[in-house]
Design a protein around this motif. Sequence first.
Motif, PDB file in Angstrom:
ATOM      1  N   THR A   1      16.004  34.673 -37.637  1.00 55.97           N
ATOM      2  CA  THR A   1      17.248  34.828 -36.903  1.00 55.97           C
ATOM      3  C   THR A   1      18.425  34.472 -37.791  1.00 55.97           C
ATOM      4  O   THR A   1      18.513  33.373 -38.311  1.00 55.97           O
ATOM      5  CB  THR A   1      17.267  33.923 -35.652  1.00 55.97           C
ATOM      6  N   ASP A  58      16.909  41.941 -38.428  1.00 58.02           N
ATOM      7  CA  ASP A  58      16.681  40.920 -37.403  1.00 58.02           C
ATOM      8  C   ASP A  58      16.566  41.534 -36.014  1.00 58.02           C
ATOM      9  O   ASP A  58      15.669  41.207 -35.240  1.00 58.02           O
ATOM     10  CB  ASP A  58      17.829  39.899 -37.414  1.00 58.02           C
ATOM     11  N   VAL A  59      17.484  42.422 -35.687  1.00 59.04           N
ATOM     12  CA  VAL A  59      17.464  43.041 -34.362  1.00 59.04           C
ATOM     13  C   VAL A  59      16.167  43.808 -34.147  1.00 59.04           C
ATOM     14  O   VAL A  59      15.504  43.682 -33.107  1.00 59.04           O
ATOM     15  CB  VAL A  59      18.670  43.991 -34.185  1.00 59.04           C
ATOM     16  N   GLN A  85      13.108  41.425 -33.813  1.00 61.23           N
ATOM     17  CA  GLN A  85      13.061  40.593 -32.612  1.00 61.23           C
ATOM     18  C   GLN A  85      13.068  41.396 -31.325  1.00 61.23           C
ATOM     19  O   GLN A  85      12.647  40.908 -30.277  1.00 61.23           O
ATOM     20  CB  GLN A  85      14.244  39.626 -32.623  1.00 61.23           C
ATOM     21  N   TYR A 128      16.272  39.451 -29.259  1.00 67.76           N
ATOM     22  CA  TYR A 128      17.447  39.256 -30.109  1.00 67.76           C
ATOM     23  C   TYR A 128      18.571  38.586 -29.320  1.00 67.76           C
ATOM     24  O   TYR A 128      18.872  38.954 -28.185  1.00 67.76           O
ATOM     25  CB  TYR A 128      17.939  40.582 -30.682  1.00 67.76           C
ATOM     26  N   SER A 176      26.065  41.304 -35.004  1.00 70.50           N
ATOM     27  CA  SER A 176      25.865  39.915 -35.428  1.00 70.50           C
ATOM     28  C   SER A 176      26.544  38.930 -34.488  1.00 70.50           C
ATOM     29  O   SER A 176      26.228  37.745 -34.481  1.00 70.50           O
ATOM     30  CB  SER A 176      26.387  39.716 -36.858  1.00 70.50           C
ATOM     31  N   ALA A 202      18.889  49.718 -34.169  1.00 64.84           N
ATOM     32  CA  ALA A 202      19.313  48.347 -33.871  1.00 64.84           C
ATOM     33  C   ALA A 202      20.403  48.343 -32.797  1.00 64.84           C
ATOM     34  O   ALA A 202      20.388  47.517 -31.876  1.00 64.84           O
ATOM     35  CB  ALA A 202      19.809  47.665 -35.136  1.00 64.84           C
ATOM     36  N   VAL A 219      20.342  46.466 -29.003  1.00 62.40           N
ATOM     37  CA  VAL A 219      21.355  45.531 -28.500  1.00 62.40           C
ATOM     38  C   VAL A 219      22.012  46.072 -27.233  1.00 62.40           C
ATOM     39  O   VAL A 219      22.259  45.323 -26.277  1.00 62.40           O
ATOM     40  CB  VAL A 219      22.405  45.225 -29.587  1.00 62.40           C
TER      41      VAL A 219
END
Length: 601
Positions: A28, A132-133, A136, A140, A525, A581, A585
């Motif tokens: 993360t 990361d996104v 996870q 996330y 982010s 990504a 989100v």
Amino acid sequence: MQRFTRKDAAFRNLGGASPSTYLRKGSTMQPREDLGKLVQSALSASIASGAIQLEEVPEILLERPRDVGHGDWSTPVALRCAKAAHKNPREIAQTIVDALPEADFVEQVEIAGPGFINFYLKDGALQNVIADVRAQGADYGKGEIPEGMRKVLIEYISSNPTGPMHVGHGRWAALGSAMAKLMQHAGYEVDEEFYINDHGVQMDKFGQSIVARYLTQLGHETEVPEGGYNGGYVNDIARALIERDGDRWVNADEHERMVEFREFGYAALLENIRKVCDEFGTVFQYWQSERELYVPNEKWDGMSPVDYCLSKLRENGDVYDKDGAVWFRSSKYGDEKDRVVIKSDGEYTYFASDVGYHYIKKLRGYDKLIDIWGADHHGYIPRVAAVLAAMGYPGALEVPLGQLVNLFRGGKPVRMSKRTGEMITFEELIEEVGVDATRWKMLERSTDQPIDFDIEEAKKQDASNPVYYVQYAHARICSLLRNAAGHSGEDNLDMSAVASECIPADVDLSLLTEESELALMRKMSEFGDLVALAARDRAPFRLTHYAQELAGMFHQFYTNCPVLKAEDESLKQARLALADATRIVLEIALGIMGISAPQRM
């Protein structure tokens, strides 16, 4: 404005940690926390050397500048230290910058204005967000809340089962469920509860109202009691009783008849409330009946929960008798005056129910009790908070207050249903507008602001409608991924699996350097911080703003940067990863709000 980069000796060696090593903690990325440690280290070193005269290190605050030209992060720590250090804040900022440890994820640092320290991250730090996104997925942006403040019970809607849900209840339905999901994503343990106000005089008046309509429909003209219920739904309930029982209740005992009709109507309306909540996607773990608070139970020493709580308060000297009534000494705990809990005729007040209810809620093990009320209940907060304070739980209650919903159709106020000629119910609203658009409209403003809900605007399926605009961004990304993976004609796909087919694990994200690409990464982010702060402030409306901004940035990226027709295959794959990504989100943000993320539109 002064700018300092590594060649200006603003940094010292930290040991050569790579951006990915330093920025990841269990995969993360946490730039706020990492930059905070850098500034803390530099300030501590400056204090230790005597360059800055301070007795202790203040809290390091880092925030996002509104203008991206001022960096990715900024801290006002130098300004906060100036008074105590008896030094110009720009000089303090210079000293801190000179003492900053080296960090490979920082491109440059600047001192701006009266003494702000602005940090610019390297492209690589932002590019890590994509990895990361995608790694996870639905996790996330999740956080972790410390013990002792983690377990929360949110009680909302809690309408009387004496009528259908109105549009105002719909706002609480959207707000309560979104707040619960938001806090869960931030790391809280959250349960949701509907408190059924099924006890007292109003329930009896409801029963009497049904009796009056029943008798009238059978040719016995009878008036609805003063303060009773006149809605068409009462006629419908009476009609259902006639269909079931005919005229058998015409000459029945009045009290027995009232109780029978009350319970029949109660069951019908409660079933309708549950049905509407279910259709709206609002799911409660608990449905707490007010009646149960007056039922003796061995768990409470053979007393009802209300009487048990009052006995405890009496033991503490906070309940006393006066003028034949029983009073709670609420003024002792901040209320403007003491409150009656049992009237001189022996009848319990509505407040007595709240006394028992909130005490029992706290005994169920929750650290925080959140009740979502209408603004007209503002004056009721101190007395309920006083109960918990008297029981040894000061500060346990939190009450977000919400304003009204004003309905419009094409800019003109609407108060009556076309179908019934009466007040529009929440059920009718979601039937006409749809769950997604209704949720968005109910969430897009802070609770302390009234909502002007235009039905025709909410139904629009174009870019002027924010929820459509955001959902379209998600659907457009799904289309990109389907086409890239050769699934253009297929529906209801696992989009993560589709993305893995067209995006290699070793995709080269360093190719993403266009401003619209960096803007998307920068916005993603911010998501973890957004979740943490919005959950802390009980402000799910911020998610609507965030999702709209993220969708807008994606649409701009899509216009500026060809994806499927990129210059080469590596760039195409990198842009697909960025799009994927963004999809993830958007789906998380919409999911927290209880809004669907369609794959096609």
